[in-house]
Design a protein around this motif. Structure first.
Motif, mmCIF file in Angstrom:
data_model
loop_
_atom_site.group_PDB
_atom_site.id
_atom_site.type_symbol
_atom_site.label_atom_id
_atom_site.label_comp_id
_atom_site.label_asym_id
_atom_site.label_seq_id
_atom_site.Cartn_x
_atom_site.Cartn_y
_atom_site.Cartn_z
ATOM 1 N N LEU A 115 0.738 -1.407 -0.102
ATOM 2 C CA LEU A 115 0.242 0.185 -0.016
ATOM 3 C C LEU A 115 0.922 1.146 0.146
ATOM 4 C CD1 LEU A 115 -2.808 -1.184 2.632
ATOM 5 C CD2 LEU A 115 -3.122 -0.651 0.289
ATOM 6 N N VAL A 116 1.954 1.205 0.861
ATOM 7 C CA VAL A 116 2.656 2.539 0.933
ATOM 8 C C VAL A 116 3.757 2.820 -0.032
ATOM 9 C CG1 VAL A 116 4.369 3.595 2.445
ATOM 10 C CG2 VAL A 116 2.293 2.311 3.582
ATOM 11 N N LEU A 117 4.681 1.676 -0.304
ATOM 12 C CA LEU A 117 5.615 1.623 -1.347
ATOM 13 C C LEU A 117 5.504 2.412 -2.793
ATOM 14 C CD1 LEU A 117 7.977 -1.173 -0.313
ATOM 15 C CD2 LEU A 117 8.382 1.130 0.310
ATOM 16 N N PRO A 118 4.236 1.912 -3.430
ATOM 17 C CA PRO A 118 3.896 2.615 -4.673
ATOM 18 C C PRO A 118 3.481 4.042 -4.529
ATOM 19 C CG PRO A 118 2.811 0.194 -4.185
ATOM 20 C CD PRO A 118 3.300 0.843 -2.831
ATOM 21 N N TRP A 119 3.086 4.263 -3.588
ATOM 22 C CA TRP A 119 2.783 5.776 -3.311
ATOM 23 C C TRP A 119 4.086 6.574 -3.259
ATOM 24 C CZ3 TRP A 119 0.705 10.624 -3.122
ATOM 25 C CH2 TRP A 119 0.911 11.373 -1.974
ATOM 26 N N VAL A 120 5.173 6.033 -2.120
ATOM 27 C CA VAL A 120 6.094 6.870 -2.012
ATOM 28 C C VAL A 120 7.164 6.666 -3.339
ATOM 29 C CG1 VAL A 120 8.152 6.791 -0.793
ATOM 30 C CG2 VAL A 120 6.012 6.505 0.440
ATOM 31 N N ASP A 121 7.256 5.623 -3.699
ATOM 32 C CA ASP A 121 7.799 5.448 -5.177
ATOM 33 C C ASP A 121 7.547 6.268 -6.175
ATOM 34 O OD1 ASP A 121 9.718 3.541 -3.903
ATOM 35 O OD2 ASP A 121 8.512 1.755 -4.978
ATOM 36 N N HIS A 122 6.374 6.445 -6.301
ATOM 37 C CA HIS A 122 5.721 7.540 -7.230
ATOM 38 C C HIS A 122 6.224 9.010 -7.054
ATOM 39 C CE1 HIS A 122 3.313 9.763 -10.126
ATOM 40 N NE2 HIS A 122 2.765 10.516 -9.020
ATOM 41 N N LEU A 123 6.324 9.298 -5.789
ATOM 42 C CA LEU A 123 6.848 10.482 -5.377
ATOM 43 C C LEU A 123 8.322 10.727 -5.467
ATOM 44 C CD1 LEU A 123 4.871 11.219 -1.828
ATOM 45 C CD2 LEU A 123 4.272 12.111 -4.013
ATOM 46 N N ALA A 124 8.705 9.735 -5.562
ATOM 47 C CA ALA A 124 10.496 9.804 -5.841
ATOM 48 C C ALA A 124 10.624 9.810 -7.180
ATOM 49 C CB ALA A 124 11.018 8.363 -5.464
ATOM 50 N N SER A 125 9.720 9.260 -8.124
ATOM 51 C CA SER A 125 9.925 9.582 -9.595
ATOM 52 C C SER A 125 9.719 11.120 -10.053
ATOM 53 C CB SER A 125 8.952 8.575 -10.352
ATOM 54 O OG SER A 125 7.511 9.147 -10.258
ATOM 55 N N VAL A 184 3.574 13.228 6.527
ATOM 56 C CA VAL A 184 4.964 13.203 6.679
ATOM 57 C C VAL A 184 5.846 13.545 5.220
ATOM 58 C CG1 VAL A 184 6.840 11.403 6.528
ATOM 59 C CG2 VAL A 184 5.078 11.603 8.650
ATOM 60 N N CYS A 185 4.894 12.849 4.186
ATOM 61 C CA CYS A 185 5.520 13.241 2.632
ATOM 62 C C CYS A 185 5.739 14.486 2.133
ATOM 63 C CB CYS A 185 4.534 11.946 1.755
ATOM 64 S SG CYS A 185 4.963 10.318 2.042
ATOM 65 N N GLU A 190 5.683 17.302 4.314
ATOM 66 C CA GLU A 190 6.886 17.915 4.901
ATOM 67 C C GLU A 190 8.207 17.452 4.268
ATOM 68 O OE1 GLU A 190 8.870 18.463 9.357
ATOM 69 O OE2 GLU A 190 6.713 18.152 9.037
ATOM 70 N N TYR A 191 8.216 16.114 3.865
ATOM 71 C CA TYR A 191 9.717 15.698 3.269
ATOM 72 C C TYR A 191 10.022 16.194 1.916
ATOM 73 C CZ TYR A 191 13.488 12.429 2.393
ATOM 74 O OH TYR A 191 14.539 12.094 2.244
ATOM 75 N N GLU A 192 8.647 16.352 1.226
ATOM 76 C CA GLU A 192 8.777 17.081 -0.127
ATOM 77 C C GLU A 192 9.375 18.531 0.009
ATOM 78 O OE1 GLU A 192 5.597 16.506 -3.704
ATOM 79 O OE2 GLU A 192 4.879 17.931 -2.037
ATOM 80 N N ALA A 193 8.835 19.111 1.157
ATOM 81 C CA ALA A 193 9.203 20.703 1.164
ATOM 82 C C ALA A 193 10.664 20.829 1.530
ATOM 83 C CB ALA A 193 8.220 21.177 2.292
ATOM 84 N N ARG A 194 11.023 19.847 2.172
ATOM 85 C CA ARG A 194 12.449 19.889 2.851
ATOM 86 C C ARG A 194 13.355 19.501 1.777
ATOM 87 N NH1 ARG A 194 13.785 19.623 8.251
ATOM 88 N NH2 ARG A 194 15.366 18.200 7.705
ATOM 89 N N ALA A 197 17.211 20.957 2.629
ATOM 90 C CA ALA A 197 17.390 20.360 3.901
ATOM 91 C C ALA A 197 17.721 18.955 3.787
ATOM 92 C CB ALA A 197 16.237 20.815 4.720
ATOM 93 N N GLU A 198 17.083 18.297 2.656
ATOM 94 C CA GLU A 198 17.127 16.971 2.554
ATOM 95 C C GLU A 198 17.833 16.369 1.286
ATOM 96 O OE1 GLU A 198 16.706 14.359 4.499
ATOM 97 O OE2 GLU A 198 15.256 15.535 6.440
ATOM 98 N N THR A 199 18.605 15.293 1.320
ATOM 99 C CA THR A 199 19.092 14.556 0.133
ATOM 100 C C THR A 199 17.953 13.645 0.007
ATOM 101 O OG1 THR A 199 21.413 14.893 0.668
ATOM 102 C CG2 THR A 199 20.874 13.186 -0.996
ATOM 103 N N PRO A 200 17.311 13.659 -1.101
ATOM 104 C CA PRO A 200 15.983 12.600 -1.210
ATOM 105 C C PRO A 200 16.562 11.081 -1.045
ATOM 106 C CG PRO A 200 16.276 14.218 -3.199
ATOM 107 C CD PRO A 200 17.464 14.391 -2.340
ATOM 108 N N ASN A 201 15.764 10.772 -0.107
ATOM 109 C CA ASN A 201 15.813 9.133 0.090
ATOM 110 C C ASN A 201 14.353 8.512 0.423
ATOM 111 O OD1 ASN A 201 16.317 6.539 1.080
ATOM 112 N ND2 ASN A 201 16.925 7.058 2.942
ATOM 113 N N TRP A 202 13.541 8.657 -0.557
ATOM 114 C CA TRP A 202 12.095 8.154 -0.242
ATOM 115 C C TRP A 202 12.026 6.765 -0.065
ATOM 116 C CZ3 TRP A 202 8.190 11.411 -0.035
ATOM 117 C CH2 TRP A 202 8.493 12.452 -0.408
ATOM 118 N N THR A 203 12.830 6.109 -0.252
ATOM 119 C CA THR A 203 12.761 4.590 0.118
ATOM 120 C C THR A 203 12.901 4.451 1.609
ATOM 121 O OG1 THR A 203 13.767 3.585 -2.067
ATOM 122 C CG2 THR A 203 14.111 2.286 -0.007
#
Length: 220
Positions: free
Chosen positions: A91-101, A168-169, A171-175, A180-186
């Motif tokens: 449920l979670v990883l496909p949504w997060v992986d899409h954001l990473a793409s 959480v996603c 806020e992380y997207e904004a960071r 402030a963050e090196t992307p590590n969506w995984t």
């Protein structure tokens, strides 16, 4: 729709998603969206979408096909005895992986975070969360994996998980955008899986009627 019309529609969607994510849904007019998209036609939103709700629905559903495809691939790897954590991963990883793409800056998570406050769009969000048989089956299996929870507790925790996941996603997207963050969506994805599993499997120490009719979880 011709190629020019399709491109104009996508440009409007991009402009609207950014503005809604930055300023909120009610603070952005259709005219402002058209101007941000670089068109002099202030009626462009009405022309391409018909109205405000139709624009918002198009924004909510525009990336669902990619998320559903990713979810189907993960789900095919599950066996019949998959546990709670494996089901939540699907449920979670496909949504997060899409954001990473998405290109940086992206606005998807922040837009959906803003959308949760729009009452007229709640039914659209709910339908989108279970818009295909794979998602419906995963949610059913996840509920069965915590079947000892009272329905009101399960719904209440699902509401919290939906709020937490999108918040959480967002806020992380904004960071990431701010540097402030090196992307590590995984890493974010597995953090959320662990957190969701812990929430759903936590003991119930004080049964009650908190959130008897909560909003459903939205994992788009």
């Amino acid at each position: 729709m011709g190629q020019h019309g399709a491109k104009a529609r996508e440009t409007l969607l991009d402009a609207a998603e950014e503005l809604f994510a930055r300023y909120g849904i009610d603070a952005v007019s259709n005219r402002r969206i058209a101007e941000h998209a670089g068109t002099a036609n202030h009626s462009a939103v009405a022309y391409h979408f018909g109205g405000r709700d139709e624009l918002l629905e198009a924004l909510i559903t525009r990336h669902l096909e990619d998320t559903h495809r990713r979810r189907a691939v993960l789900t095919e790897q599950l066996d019949d005895g998959a546990g709670l954590r494996d089901l939540l991963a699907c449920l979670v990883l496909p949504w997060v992986d899409h954001l990473a793409s998405l290109p940086v800056p992206s606005w998807r998570a922040r837009f959906l975070h803003q959308m949760r406050a729009v009452p007229s769009m709640q039914s659209v969000l709910q339908r989108s969360a279970v818009a295909n048989p794979v998602s419906e089956d995963l949610i059913r299996r996840t509920q069965a994996a915590v079947g000892d929870l009272a329905p009101a507790v399960l719904h209440g925790r699902s509401w919290i998980l939906g709020t937490m996941t999108i918040g959480v996603c967002a806020e992380y997207e904004a960071r990431i955008q701010d540097g402030a963050e090196t992307p590590n969506w995984t890493g974010v994805g597995y953090f959320l899986i662990d957190s969701c599993a812990g929430m759903l499997s936590a003991p119930v120490t004080h049964p009650g009627d908190f959130l008897p009719q909560p909003s459903p979880v939205y994992l788009l």
